[in-house]
Scaffold this active site. Structure first.
Site, PDB file in Angstrom:
ATOM      1  N   HIS A 296     -71.810  17.724  -5.451  1.00  0.00           N
ATOM      2  CA  HIS A 296     -72.494  16.494  -5.023  1.00  0.00           C
ATOM      3  C   HIS A 296     -71.464  15.495  -4.516  1.00  0.00           C
ATOM      4  O   HIS A 296     -70.547  15.116  -5.240  1.00  0.00           O
ATOM      5  CB  HIS A 296     -73.292  15.889  -6.178  1.00  0.00           C
ATOM      6  CG  HIS A 296     -74.647  16.520  -6.336  1.00  0.00           C
ATOM      7  ND1 HIS A 296     -75.689  15.877  -6.951  1.00  0.00           N
ATOM      8  CD2 HIS A 296     -75.118  17.705  -5.936  1.00  0.00           C
ATOM      9  CE1 HIS A 296     -76.756  16.662  -6.927  1.00  0.00           C
ATOM     10  NE2 HIS A 296     -76.436  17.788  -6.332  1.00  0.00           N
TER      11      HIS A 296
ATOM     12  N   TYR B 126     -80.117   6.981  -9.863  1.00  0.00           N
ATOM     13  CA  TYR B 126     -80.107   6.117 -11.048  1.00  0.00           C
ATOM     14  C   TYR B 126     -80.909   4.873 -10.680  1.00  0.00           C
ATOM     15  O   TYR B 126     -80.515   4.135  -9.779  1.00  0.00           O
ATOM     16  CB  TYR B 126     -78.680   5.703 -11.411  1.00  0.00           C
ATOM     17  CG  TYR B 126     -77.801   6.821 -11.968  1.00  0.00           C
ATOM     18  CD1 TYR B 126     -77.138   7.713 -11.118  1.00  0.00           C
ATOM     19  CD2 TYR B 126     -77.615   6.964 -13.343  1.00  0.00           C
ATOM     20  CE1 TYR B 126     -76.326   8.718 -11.629  1.00  0.00           C
ATOM     21  CE2 TYR B 126     -76.800   7.966 -13.859  1.00  0.00           C
ATOM     22  CZ  TYR B 126     -76.165   8.841 -13.003  1.00  0.00           C
ATOM     23  OH  TYR B 126     -75.353   9.834 -13.516  1.00  0.00           O
TER      24      TYR B 126
ATOM     25  N   PRO C 234     -75.346   8.506 -22.201  1.00  0.00           N
ATOM     26  CA  PRO C 234     -75.269   9.473 -21.101  1.00  0.00           C
ATOM     27  C   PRO C 234     -75.263   8.861 -19.698  1.00  0.00           C
ATOM     28  O   PRO C 234     -75.086   9.585 -18.720  1.00  0.00           O
ATOM     29  CB  PRO C 234     -76.542  10.317 -21.301  1.00  0.00           C
ATOM     30  CG  PRO C 234     -77.477   9.435 -22.048  1.00  0.00           C
ATOM     31  CD  PRO C 234     -76.630   8.556 -22.910  1.00  0.00           C
TER      32      PRO C 234
ATOM     33  N   LYS D 134     -70.438  11.139 -18.986  1.00  0.00           N
ATOM     34  CA  LYS D 134     -69.035  11.308 -19.381  1.00  0.00           C
ATOM     35  C   LYS D 134     -68.816  12.177 -20.624  1.00  0.00           C
ATOM     36  O   LYS D 134     -67.685  12.607 -20.879  1.00  0.00           O
ATOM     37  CB  LYS D 134     -68.398   9.919 -19.647  1.00  0.00           C
ATOM     38  CG  LYS D 134     -68.175   9.128 -18.382  1.00  0.00           C
ATOM     39  CD  LYS D 134     -67.005   9.677 -17.593  1.00  0.00           C
ATOM     40  CE  LYS D 134     -66.988   9.257 -16.156  1.00  0.00           C
ATOM     41  NZ  LYS D 134     -67.339  10.305 -15.199  1.00  0.00           N
TER      42      LYS D 134
ATOM     43  N   TYR E 242     -66.768   7.333 -11.882  1.00  0.00           N
ATOM     44  CA  TYR E 242     -67.819   8.357 -11.940  1.00  0.00           C
ATOM     45  C   TYR E 242     -67.236   9.752 -11.697  1.00  0.00           C
ATOM     46  O   TYR E 242     -67.595  10.707 -12.385  1.00  0.00           O
ATOM     47  CB  TYR E 242     -68.932   8.052 -10.925  1.00  0.00           C
ATOM     48  CG  TYR E 242     -70.178   8.863 -11.172  1.00  0.00           C
ATOM     49  CD1 TYR E 242     -71.146   8.439 -12.089  1.00  0.00           C
ATOM     50  CD2 TYR E 242     -70.390  10.077 -10.508  1.00  0.00           C
ATOM     51  CE1 TYR E 242     -72.284   9.193 -12.336  1.00  0.00           C
ATOM     52  CE2 TYR E 242     -71.528  10.838 -10.751  1.00  0.00           C
ATOM     53  CZ  TYR E 242     -72.475  10.386 -11.660  1.00  0.00           C
ATOM     54  OH  TYR E 242     -73.591  11.141 -11.915  1.00  0.00           O
TER      55      TYR E 242
HETATM   56  C1  PHB Z   1     -78.379  15.321 -16.616  1.00  0.00           C
HETATM   57  O1  PHB Z   1     -78.521  16.023 -15.601  1.00  0.00           O
HETATM   58  O2  PHB Z   1     -78.836  15.682 -17.711  1.00  0.00           O
HETATM   59  C2  PHB Z   1     -77.669  14.027 -16.510  1.00  0.00           C
HETATM   60  C3  PHB Z   1     -77.092  13.674 -15.303  1.00  0.00           C
HETATM   61  C4  PHB Z   1     -76.441  12.472 -15.180  1.00  0.00           C
HETATM   62  C5  PHB Z   1     -76.352  11.631 -16.272  1.00  0.00           C
HETATM   63  C6  PHB Z   1     -76.913  11.982 -17.481  1.00  0.00           C
HETATM   64  C7  PHB Z   1     -77.577  13.192 -17.606  1.00  0.00           C
HETATM   65  O3  PHB Z   1     -75.727  10.430 -16.119  1.00  0.00           O
END
Ligand code: PHB
Ligand code: APR
Length: 390
Positions: free
Chosen positions: A72, A201, A293, A297, A385
């Site tokens: 990505h 997000y 989450p 990280k 990130y």
């Molecule tokens: C996930 O795909 O479970 C996931 C992806 C990004 C995050 C948290 C969880 O920031």
């Protein structure tokens, strides 16, 4: 039995460390209280930094990750009904992340360990690290009604937040830092194509939402929820309706929905234990720290701890130098705290807190606006990130 490194925990930390040690010819045994099937049934996050990908390669376990993982180059921040792309590659001079589920990564590491003929003991009860303050540590455990003992040079505590390793350290020798967030994430897995080819997000007055994925045909979606929410009150339909409300219309309108096959609520917490070394016991990964989450990280921090500890053990056995072991805790913690800060910051910026005032709300909006209009601000986000170097 005798080994050089006794590894407690067969999650990503223990398995990755075990693979690196095995390939370097350093004998190790992994012990876990759970069964292999139970460990592989856990659903966790799935964003790998380049450093984590590199370590999987170093551990000779990266082939399937390269074949099936999705690179990505960016992700989207959604708020105020719009989307703003964070161009990770452009902002970081070519760095990207790889989408590959932690469950798959764990699977690969277990398979390669088995092929390498290294020993893992599952369903080991009452695993206890002993005498790590002295020169001759050992680990005891029970299996099939018999008590066993493994003598070793070092113990790696890779047994997660609820493990026995951190708890074995006397209170006076350890300091902990904690922040518990007043909400959770309700997450589902569904075999529907992801709404977008990159992660979204979303900050929304009804609460945070995240659109993630495991593959081009499997979606992983989350919505912020209150901690007293009951999972059985969340039908799939209710989840999809709520998720759609929190996304910009152009995503909501084209979102494919379907039956979920996993649904759970996870609390959000920041936690750090200092130091991460107690003479011959080393804490690694979730045993030493937890992050919410939001910044993806958790797994990546476990990987950088493993890197530091592996290099230190290599130096000990190959060069007879303890300088890496002596600096493990300080090095690991310096990176841990930066990821803890980043995860806290992203969590604070993206969620609705129960006590959010109009002032807090305006600050959040200003922060998001700044991020999307300042290359410097976006670069700081992107740099964290994709993962700070290790
Ligand atoms: C996930 O795909 O479970 C996931 C992806 C990004 C995050 C948290 C969880 O920031
Ligand atoms: N005895 C033996 N094994 C134990 C004990 C114990 N008392 N307690 C826990 N374990 C095992 C668990 O069964 C689990 O398999 O330790 C393992 C710890 O694995 P994880 O919790 O996955 O921790 P870690 O390997 O550090 O992985 C970090 O996982 O939790 C996510 O967000 C986190 O992605 C990050 C990654």
């Amino acid at each position: 039995m005798r080994t050089r490194v006794a590894v407690i925990g067969s999650g990503p930390s223990g398995l990755l460390l075990g693979q690196l040690l095995t390939h370097a010819g350093i004998d190790n045994v992994i012990l876990d209280r759970a069964s292999k099937e139970y460990i592989l049934g856990r659903v966790r996050a799935g964003v790998l930094e380049e450093g984590t990908v590199r370590l999987m390669d170093e551990a000779h376990s990266g082939a399937r990750m390269h074949a099936e993982g999705l690179p990505h180059d960016g992700f989207s921040l959604a708020f105020d009904g719009r989307d703003h792309r964070i161009d990770l590659v452009g902002l970081t001079g070519g760095k990207r992340v790889t989408i590959y589920g932690q469950t798959e990564l764990t699977h690969d590491l277990m398979d390669h360990r088995e092929k390498a003929g290294a020993l893992s003991i599952y369903e080991a009860a009452d695993v206890t690290p002993c005498d790590f303050e002295g020169h001759a540590p050992y680990v005891t455990y029970e299996k099939d009604g018999v008590t066993h003992r493994i003598d070793c040079d070092f113990i790696a505590g890779c047994d997660g937040f609820h493990g026995v390793s951190r708890r074995s350290v006397p209170d006076r020798a350890i300091r902990t830092f904690e922040k518990v967030y007043p909400f959770g994430w309700l997450g589902i897995l569904a075999d529907v194509p992801p709404v977008s080819h990159e992660l979204i997000y979303a900050n929304h007055p009804r609460g945070f939402a995240l659109c993630s994925m495991r593959s081009t045909s499997r979606s992983r979606y989350y919505i912020q929820c209150s901690l007293d929410e009951r999972i059985d009150e969340w039908t799939d339909q209710r989840f999809w309706d709520e998720l759609r409300r929190r996304l910009p219309a152009h995503h909501a309108d084209r979102m494919a929905t379907g039956p979920s096959f996993e649904k759970s609520i996870a609390p959000l917490r920041s936690f750090v234990a200092e130091p991460m070394r107690f003479n011959r016991l080393f804490l690694v990964g979730d045993a030493a720290h937890i992050v919410p989450p939001t910044g993806a990280k958790g797994l990546n921090l476990a990987a950088s701890d493993v890197h530091y500890l592996f290099e230190a053990l290599l130096e000990h056995y190959q060069d007879r130098s303890n300088s890496g072991l002596d600096s493990y805790s300080a090095k690991a913690l310096a990176r841990v705290w930066k990821a803890v800060r980043f995860s806290w910051w992203m969590t604070t910026m993206m969620h609705r807190f129960p006590d959010t005032s109009d002032f807090d709300q305006k600050i959040q909006e200003a922060e998001l606006d700044y991020l999307t209009h300042s290359r410097a601000a976006a670069t700081a986000l992107a740099e964290n990130y994709v993962g700070l170097p290790f």
